[in-house]
Design an enzyme around this catalytic site. Sequence first.
Site, PDB file in Angstrom:
ATOM      1  N   ALA A 152      49.964  50.975  32.163  1.00 51.40           N
ATOM      2  CA  ALA A 152      49.114  49.685  33.825  1.00 51.40           C
ATOM      3  C   ALA A 152      49.604  50.077  34.216  1.00 51.40           C
ATOM      4  O   ALA A 152      50.328  50.806  35.047  1.00 51.40           O
ATOM      5  CB  ALA A 152      50.126  48.380  32.549  1.00 51.40           C
ATOM      6  N   PRO A 153      48.932  49.706  35.448  1.00 46.73           N
ATOM      7  CA  PRO A 153      48.903  49.364  37.025  1.00 46.73           C
ATOM      8  C   PRO A 153      49.276  48.770  37.348  1.00 46.73           C
ATOM      9  O   PRO A 153      50.618  47.764  36.940  1.00 46.73           O
ATOM     10  CB  PRO A 153      46.699  49.002  36.903  1.00 46.73           C
ATOM     11  N   TRP A 154      49.785  49.329  39.533  1.00 53.13           N
ATOM     12  CA  TRP A 154      50.473  48.895  40.200  1.00 53.13           C
ATOM     13  C   TRP A 154      50.164  47.520  40.658  1.00 53.13           C
ATOM     14  O   TRP A 154      50.962  46.597  41.190  1.00 53.13           O
ATOM     15  CB  TRP A 154      51.204  49.540  40.929  1.00 53.13           C
ATOM     16  N   LYS A 178      53.198  52.351  29.597  1.00 55.11           N
ATOM     17  CA  LYS A 178      54.011  53.090  30.658  1.00 55.11           C
ATOM     18  C   LYS A 178      52.981  52.118  31.778  1.00 55.11           C
ATOM     19  O   LYS A 178      52.314  51.700  32.558  1.00 55.11           O
ATOM     20  CB  LYS A 178      53.610  54.166  30.805  1.00 55.11           C
ATOM     21  N   PRO A 179      54.586  51.857  32.442  1.00 54.61           N
ATOM     22  CA  PRO A 179      54.061  51.135  33.952  1.00 54.61           C
ATOM     23  C   PRO A 179      54.142  52.211  34.472  1.00 54.61           C
ATOM     24  O   PRO A 179      54.490  53.582  34.669  1.00 54.61           O
ATOM     25  CB  PRO A 179      55.779  50.484  34.489  1.00 54.61           C
ATOM     26  N   SER A 230      42.061  53.798  38.127  1.00 52.65           N
ATOM     27  CA  SER A 230      41.210  54.419  39.444  1.00 52.65           C
ATOM     28  C   SER A 230      40.279  54.953  37.821  1.00 52.65           C
ATOM     29  O   SER A 230      40.701  55.455  36.867  1.00 52.65           O
ATOM     30  CB  SER A 230      41.432  55.315  39.952  1.00 52.65           C
ATOM     31  N   GLU A 251      39.388  49.800  32.206  1.00 53.42           N
ATOM     32  CA  GLU A 251      39.513  49.131  32.717  1.00 53.42           C
ATOM     33  C   GLU A 251      39.683  49.670  34.721  1.00 53.42           C
ATOM     34  O   GLU A 251      40.745  50.128  34.747  1.00 53.42           O
ATOM     35  CB  GLU A 251      39.948  47.783  32.763  1.00 53.42           C
ATOM     36  N   GLU A 381      35.927  52.061  46.599  1.00 47.88           N
ATOM     37  CA  GLU A 381      36.742  50.064  47.115  1.00 47.88           C
ATOM     38  C   GLU A 381      37.817  50.668  48.064  1.00 47.88           C
ATOM     39  O   GLU A 381      38.710  51.831  47.469  1.00 47.88           O
ATOM     40  CB  GLU A 381      37.177  50.529  45.061  1.00 47.88           C
TER      41      GLU A 381
END
Length: 479
Positions: A152-154, A178-179, A230, A251, A381
Amino acid sequence: MTTELRRLRNYIGGEFKDAADGRTTEVVNPATGEVYATAPLSGQADVDAAMAAAAAAFPGWRDTTPAERQKALLKIADAFEARADDLVAAESENTGKPLGLTASEELPPMVDQIRFFAGAARLLEGRSAGEYMDGMTSIIRREPVGVCAQVAPWNYPMMMAVWKFAPAIAAGNTVVLKPSDTTPASTVLMAEIIDSVLPKGVFNVVCGDRETGKAMVEHSTPAMASITGSVRAGMQVAESASKDVKRVHLELGGKAPVVVFEDADIPKAVEDIAVAGYFNAGQDCTAATRVLVHESIHDEFVAALAKAAADTKTGAPDDEDVLYGPLNNPNQLGQVAGFIERLPAHAKVEAGGHRVGEKGYFYAPTVVSGLKQDDEIIQNEVFGPVITVQSFTDESQALEYANGVEFALASSVWTKDHGRAMRMSKNLDFGCVWINTHIPLVAEMPHGGFKKSGYGKDLSAYGFEDYTRIKHVMTSLDG
């Protein structure tokens, strides 16, 4: 006097554990720039343990009925709702997000999404059984894929964790999640809440850095790897997973075009685009950060958007007047500032363009005009509170500019002309097209992109089905 740091731990096989070798990383509150906790820097031994726990739990969880899985997820949703204040506080400390907006804009959809997948557990669909060959009956089975490695992303630690584990668990899979190394706190709290609901090993949390995630994806146990992150990270995951032909769900980045035609309601468009561009400090793959405006209203629109930016506030999490908090980390602050510092001579900063304060990682709401299609800030981005504006002459050029990037996640069209809106929605090469709005999401509809924005869907029945495999069973009617 020094304040003792909070100690976060992995959640493996129903137990909270430090990293096997005792290594930790510091966790920083981005609103203050101060360390407030430590988290495990997990290595191969920790990943092995989590995968073993998930694999051991899989047969039992796979064989539960959809009704049992639904009941468990509904309990989780209720428990999250009951602990809403704790979750919001953890998320805000994780990210620096405004407390009020996190409570109103993130926690309720997150709970609703868990409840949606609880219902989806009982609504798997497929072709009806039938005789497609004389003397033979065919049946379709939809089965869980197995152990799922999820990263997962931040930017939305809580909500993205839900997007990962809820459909996977609803479908009968087990999870190792995993965060991000910068935002583990709310995910660890989720594990504490989930602990009383799910059997041991169904849901596991492993904290760590990029190498931890790499070890998870390369591990031989998972049948599927899912990441929100990313493009670079997604490419690495796809390459690693290909070595043992894992399923991959990606994603990745976005560069959403916001196409504003001359007949649009300019005040409404400006107001909505400013919110959709600056919410969460623009740290959103679908953020409304690349605006394309018809030349006849360009100057009027830019002036109005610059005023909206000037009226937008960033600040501390407990300030009720702010729309967004800090960027997530000093590297992200540097990245956003770098885009502005490298602007070409033909670009003009209409608002913002600078850091706010010396404490924390705050950046002013920014508007940049005068840009060309091949400019760095148009093609790449930014992932910050920066909205760019370009001018176009007609519908054909608007489409050319809109589709002329490597990302293809989300987009929006602003017009009162229904035919034009339908033409644009058909021809925009993005996974989502909003019309006269930008950024709303609902659990029932899919979220996911094309091109370098990745593949696979989050949310919706499509996202749920991504966590299943299809088996054909054919039986002879002769016995």
